[in-house]
Design a protein around this motif. Structure first.
Motif, short mmCIF file in Angstrom:
data_model
loop_
_atom_site.label_atom_id
_atom_site.label_comp_id
_atom_site.label_asym_id
_atom_site.label_seq_id
_atom_site.Cartn_x
_atom_site.Cartn_y
_atom_site.Cartn_z
N LYS A 109 -4.06 4.96 3.93
CA LYS A 109 -3.96 3.93 4.98
C LYS A 109 -3.25 2.73 4.38
CE LYS A 109 -6.66 1.47 8.38
NZ LYS A 109 -7.94 1.28 9.00
N SER A 110 -2.31 2.16 5.13
CA SER A 110 -1.59 1.00 4.64
C SER A 110 -0.95 0.27 5.81
CB SER A 110 -0.55 1.40 3.61
OG SER A 110 0.30 2.37 4.14
N ALA A 111 -0.30 -0.82 5.50
CA ALA A 111 0.36 -1.64 6.52
C ALA A 111 1.66 -0.97 6.99
CB ALA A 111 0.66 -3.02 5.95
N ASN A 122 1.68 6.85 2.39
CA ASN A 122 0.89 5.65 2.67
C ASN A 122 -0.29 5.44 1.72
OD1 ASN A 122 -0.43 7.83 3.78
ND2 ASN A 122 -1.22 6.70 5.52
N GLY A 123 -0.03 5.46 0.44
CA GLY A 123 -0.98 5.05 -0.58
C GLY A 123 -2.11 6.01 -0.86
N GLY A 145 0.78 -1.23 0.00
CA GLY A 145 0.00 0.00 0.00
C GLY A 145 0.81 1.28 0.00
N TRP A 146 2.13 1.22 0.22
CA TRP A 146 2.98 2.41 0.23
C TRP A 146 3.48 2.71 -1.17
CZ3 TRP A 146 4.18 5.37 4.58
CH2 TRP A 146 3.71 4.87 5.79
N ASP A 147 3.77 3.98 -1.44
CA ASP A 147 4.29 4.38 -2.75
C ASP A 147 5.18 5.62 -2.56
OD1 ASP A 147 4.74 4.26 -5.45
OD2 ASP A 147 2.63 4.43 -6.00
N THR A 148 5.84 6.05 -3.66
CA THR A 148 6.69 7.24 -3.60
C THR A 148 6.10 8.35 -4.46
OG1 THR A 148 8.07 6.41 -5.40
CG2 THR A 148 8.80 5.97 -3.15
N ALA A 149 6.41 9.59 -4.09
CA ALA A 149 5.94 10.77 -4.81
C ALA A 149 6.96 11.88 -4.65
CB ALA A 149 4.59 11.21 -4.27
N SER A 150 6.82 12.93 -5.47
CA SER A 150 7.66 14.10 -5.29
C SER A 150 6.94 15.17 -4.48
CB SER A 150 8.10 14.67 -6.64
OG SER A 150 6.97 15.10 -7.38
#
Length: 105
Positions: free
Chosen positions: A44-46, A39-40, A11-16
């Motif tokens: 909400k994510s793990a 956190n997505g 559920g996590w991701d990266t962004a600028s």
């Protein structure tokens, strides 16, 4: 921030850049890129865990939480630094369970 440095990234991701909301528990706007681990799309994510183990550290964390949110940051998989919406509490009302406290176990 490299995604490869972390485990359990469900559920996590990266962004600028990310723009949140003080009322909704999800992101208003996310600009694709690198540098911010967030956190997505649903907000909400793990748990996320670093692959590297550390000894002594100096840790600086920036966070933004909407009204009535509750989360935490675990150090050494043992000590939780509480991230909780404690806005508006007077100094006399604050305890270890409020934002920034080391959560009592």
């Amino acid at each position: 921030m490299m995604k490869e440095a972390w485990s359990q990234l469900g559920g996590w991701d990266t962004a600028s850049d990310v723009v949140g909301s003080t009322s909704a528990k999800k992101w208003k706007r996310v600009k694709p890129g690198k540098g911010i681990l967030y956190n997505g799309a649903e907000g909400k994510s793990a748990a996320v865990v670093s692959r590297q183990e550390y000894g002594d550290i100096e840790l600086e964390i920036e966070f933004m939480i909407p009204h009535s949110s509750n989360s935490g940051i675990y150090l050494m998989q043992r000590y939780e630094v509480q991230i909780l919406d404690s806005f508006g509490k007077s100094d006399g009302e604050l305890s270890y369970g409020d934002c920034g406290g080391i959560y009592h176990r």
